[in-house]
Design a protein around this motif. Structure first.
Motif: not given
Length: 185
Positions: A129, A136-137, A143-146
């Protein structure tokens, strides 16, 4: 009384536009030059083409409904609801364009946006996170983090967003898109 006349006028214009779309579609199936013209138009004016395609989609759902259990009144009610949402979106986009056009403090807005640091997420932040709140997004695009995402973290409220998602909002409003806390100190 005036509202009734206005609503009837809008309905007639929409029906006229729908009939026009049907005629153009039928002619377009026959004429390859018309298809080439539309392809060129779509390449040069993607926003307008996207808007036109959304209207055609709404019109198609009304005219060619596959659900036999829906009567005309039900289809028309659904059509009016979807058309209302569509027109509301168009009006909101027009208002956004006008806001950008008539902004007076462009230098101040640019300076405020530059004060919000941009950074790339590490793999640990992407997994656990981002920021102090461990988001977490991105709350805008969901969109979730990358790893390597370009983000902005607002120091006043600790919310984190993708830069591409938040920059337009922050430029216009100078408030957090999530909690509306002012970003200017």
């Amino acid at each position: 009384m005036l509202e009734t006349v206005f609503a009837a006028s809008i309905l007639l214009l929409v029906l006229w536009a729908g009939c026009f779309v049907e005629v153009v579609r039928k002619v377009g199936k026959q004429l390859s030059p018309l298809r080439a013209l539309y392809s060129s138009f779509r390449a040069r004016c993607p926003y307008t083409a996207e808007t036109l395609e959304r209207f055609v989609e709404i019109w198609d759902m009304f005219m060619h409904c596959s659900d036999a259990s829906l009567g005309f009144e039900d289809r028309f009610a659904i059509f009016c609801d979807q058309l209302g949402d569509f027109l509301e979106g168009l009006v909101q986009r027009a208002v956004d364009v006008l806001e950008l056009f008539f902004q007076l403090d462009v230098a101040d807005q640019q300076a405020a946006l530059c004060r919000i640091p941009r950074r790339r997420l590490s793999s640990a932040e992407a997994a656990e996170g981002a920021g102090p709140l461990r988001m977490t997004a991105c709350a805008i695009c969901l969109c979730e983090w990358t790893k390597g995402d370009d983000v902005r973290e607002l120091k006043v409220c600790s919310h984190v967003f993708h830069s591409r998602c938040a920059d337009t909002w922050l430029w216009r409003h100078q408030k957090c898109p999530m909690c509306r806390t002012a970003i200017a100190t």
